[in-house]
Scaffold this active site. Sequence first.
Site, short mmCIF file in Angstrom:
data_model
loop_
_atom_site.label_atom_id
_atom_site.label_comp_id
_atom_site.label_asym_id
_atom_site.label_seq_id
_atom_site.Cartn_x
_atom_site.Cartn_y
_atom_site.Cartn_z
N HIS A 221 -77.13 41.42 -43.28
CA HIS A 221 -76.89 42.69 -43.95
C HIS A 221 -77.33 43.88 -43.10
O HIS A 221 -76.65 44.89 -43.00
CB HIS A 221 -77.64 42.71 -45.29
CG HIS A 221 -77.25 43.84 -46.17
ND1 HIS A 221 -76.29 43.72 -47.15
CD2 HIS A 221 -77.65 45.13 -46.19
CE1 HIS A 221 -76.14 44.88 -47.74
NE2 HIS A 221 -76.96 45.76 -47.18
N HIS B 14 -72.05 45.26 -53.78
CA HIS B 14 -73.23 44.78 -54.47
C HIS B 14 -72.83 43.51 -55.23
O HIS B 14 -73.01 43.39 -56.43
CB HIS B 14 -73.79 45.85 -55.41
CG HIS B 14 -75.28 45.94 -55.36
ND1 HIS B 14 -76.07 46.21 -56.44
CD2 HIS B 14 -76.13 45.79 -54.32
CE1 HIS B 14 -77.33 46.22 -56.07
NE2 HIS B 14 -77.40 45.97 -54.80
#
Lengths: 80, 227, 729
Positions: C43, C89
Amino acid sequence: MKISITVTLKKDVLDPQGNTIKKALENMNFKNINDIRQGKYFEIDIDEKNEKKAREKAEEMCKKLLANLVIEDYKIIGQQ
Amino acid sequence: MNSSVVIFPGSNCDRDMAVALKKFGFKNNMVWHDDIDLPKSDLVVLPGGFSYGDHLRSGSIASKSKIIQSVIKFAKSGGLLLGICNGFQILTETELLPGVLLRNKFSEFICKNVFVKINNTENNYFKKIKKNVLELHIAHNEGNYFCSNIQMKEIVDNNQIALSYCDKNGEINEKSNPNGSSKNIAAILNKEKNILGMMPHPERMIDKYLSGDDGVIFFENLLNNLK
Amino acid sequence: MVNEKIAVDHGLKKTEFKEICKLLKRVPNITELGLFSAMWNEHCSYKSSKIHLKKLPTSGKKVIQGPGENAGVIDIEDDDAIVFKIESHNHPSFIEPYQGAATGVGGIMRDVFTMGARPIANLNSIHFGSTQHKKTKNLLRGVVRGIGGYGNCMGIPTIGGQTCFDESYNGNILVNAMTVGLVKKNKIFYSKASGINKPVIYVGSKTGRDGIHGASMASAVFDDQIEEKKPTVQVGDPFTEKLLLEACLELMADDSIISIQDMGAAGLTSSSVEMASKGKLGIELYLDKVPCRESNMTPYEIMLSESQERMLIILENGKEDKAKKIFDKWHLDFAIIGKTTKSNKIEIFFNKNKVADVPIEFLSDKAPEYDRKWKKTKLPIKNKLNKNIYKNLKIEDVLIKILASPNICSKEWIWQQYDHTVMGDTIQKPGGDAGVVRIHGTNKAIATTVDSSAGYCFAHPLTGGKQVVCESWRNLVSVGAKPIAITNCLNFGNPEKENNMGEFVECLGGISEACKFLDYPIVSGNVSFYNETKDKGIKPTPSIGGVGLLKDYKKMVSISLKKAENIVLLIGKTEGHVDQSVFAKEILNQKKGPPPEINLFNEKNNGETVLKLINEGYVKSAHDVSVGGALIAITKMCITGNMGININKPKSLVNFFEYFFGEDQGRYLIEIEKKDIEKAKSILEKNSVYFSEFGITQEKNIVLKDSLNVTIEKLDKANKLWLTKYMDS
């Protein structure tokens, strides 16, 4: 049989509503509040005379719907 | 004409309201919730939004803020006090208006155009208004008006219902009720008719490029009545 | 103490742990390991994607800031600029749909207002499993409520989005949120720190044990209290974020701030390391100064907490009191928690003990970078259909069935739950080709859209990648906006698998090619890998968020037909490409074959010519022809305008069903008044754009001689009711 249940956020989960209420009370001059946690309260009338069975049913309801176990805890607080 | 818009933490239609008021000729002041005094005003507006995050009950915490005492004093002395959406919720929580706004019947936020019928034109908000059905916009989670039977009788007897949800022809029926409000109530007045609480947002409909422009009729009329 | 096993529990590879020890010339302590695991994970480090992302076109005349900052920035003339980004998300939303989606929306808004921009529009792209799957309904309901709950409370209109259903998302839903903000060009804030001995300020909510990753909860850290300290999902608090927005913008009005960064993924770790790294500085943090919500939090927890609604600011010396006053006014925490140094290291202290000491570059520049193996996807051969399968089909039945299919049906049930009119400048609401908001107080407006085409990308990633960029471009053109730039959210499966990595590489290749050709650069985005459950990955799903400019908002057009007796032109050539279409999947039950071909020259030429016609004022309504084909497109124009049309019998030799439901690209339907038709046609001809007369508008009914005559009401019902009924059932 009537079962009473509370559902509250787990201990470490942020409670924005509780925080805001705390700040508002402090603003209204209620001092010395350490913390406020808020939650939901349920009264469920179950057609069941056996206390143990009624509690079991309530328990299942909590797990399946009333509480979101990822962030919430439930407590069966009484029956009558 | 002087207007004041009160900003609470979490208000989010305060700017829209100020823009609308200025567009139609008001000299507007923004007032912070922590202030004690209101500037001299011909109109005070409690705008829409989510004051204090709508926590506890919508409008409840705002109704205890510092500025509210001055707002109450202003209204009790006959000043024009308008609450839109969350402002309406604050007005019921301060008990300047009767009743309460519950969760929408289908318990979801609704954002859409609705039609409302004007029921009472004997007040400074709707006197001489050009149309009797307006197309306005709602955006709320808790707009389901509710009050006790005794209160409802009083409201009806005193002609306090200002706006009712209706269809485009002005028919008030269940189908045109977006949120489950008693008697399709979209707005009510106090007994003296100087305090108005309404769920629809006229400030979002102030030119023809927006979802509609019936807000123009509302504001122009209001200003004319105050002149 | 820390060993290889604990490192692996933190998601690091054995080779990576060896590398860390080699760099440090010692074994890291647990806090340091936490820093590495956060900064070296996919990430934050983009370790699998970096070498491919470098190939994307990211610059252009209108680009003020490309990827690498909190969000991208583009020039929209005068002294205005637009700041925008999309972010995923996905995983948190699957675990807890309401909070996952809400915090996704909150996070992306912070990325935008961190740069000094006030958000003016939100969008989202959400993908769910099959509508038959038992989890889908609750996930959809929770996600929609979460998006609305956060955006509505913030008072930012949600003006567009897309919702798709496909069984490949059964175990991995996608929630991609996009925010568009407005800023003055001379008031843009960046995350690059500068200056030594400048105070490091923490503002916003308090820090709790939210979102500390399960994988990084090594048993060495927690012993008997493990239950109590279980990782918790982040809870979003839009009220606090609204206060944070106002407080930050208030402080940004003067020049107190040197740099600012929101605390998103990997919280305090990534924000402090990134700010120091960009400024080539060191940073000292005193963790006992960090406002904590819970007692006995360890340095490890404080550094890795993902509590929401927090920002890290580097302030000019002497501005502390002024800044504190602003945050006090908004009832937000404010704490000086450190300072910048010239050490080029991150040094962390807790109760006067040094608990971490790591050179910044080890965490950032020295993070691993992989050139992973990948496999090419061949273009599938055309699915040869026996034309007899059309024999028993009735066009009205097909039309109604498609209108009421999950991916085509009206999403009004969803967007009515989003406040799309707050801020008083929404001039095109959801349900059209793009959402449009005015730049307050000017004649300008911004059009914005978010698109994905996972079906096409799965069938052939290279073509799919191109197509989704073109679709985004067309949607902006259709409202009369000149497309400027995009942000992308790249949702893919496991990069360690050759076919998933291949999908990524080739989709990116397609995106890159189309962006270059259309002069439509990428200014921000994020990559979300490992969208897989039990070995089953999602279809490759790049979501593209596009932004375009209307210099004069009064020239905007919508998809609603305006008036009877107008002529509707079909721009672009119809070959009847049915493979991978909704018609093939929903009606013929066929999943094979290639996606429709993309001709970038035609895309650009057709789009620019349509834009010219709109700017000349000839176009009364316009709609791009995409999923579902021409008949679905015209039906939506009829429904929203409450008008009918008499459709001409196609002159082409293409089969009837293929003509009306084929998904050939580069097409638009435009409505033109008879008095303007010759002028419009001459512009089209001059630009060598292929077009045909599709039909003539009328008061009622969609009519196609001898085959179709149906009321708009019936079509509207079929289209609108499906989702409502599904959610109620």
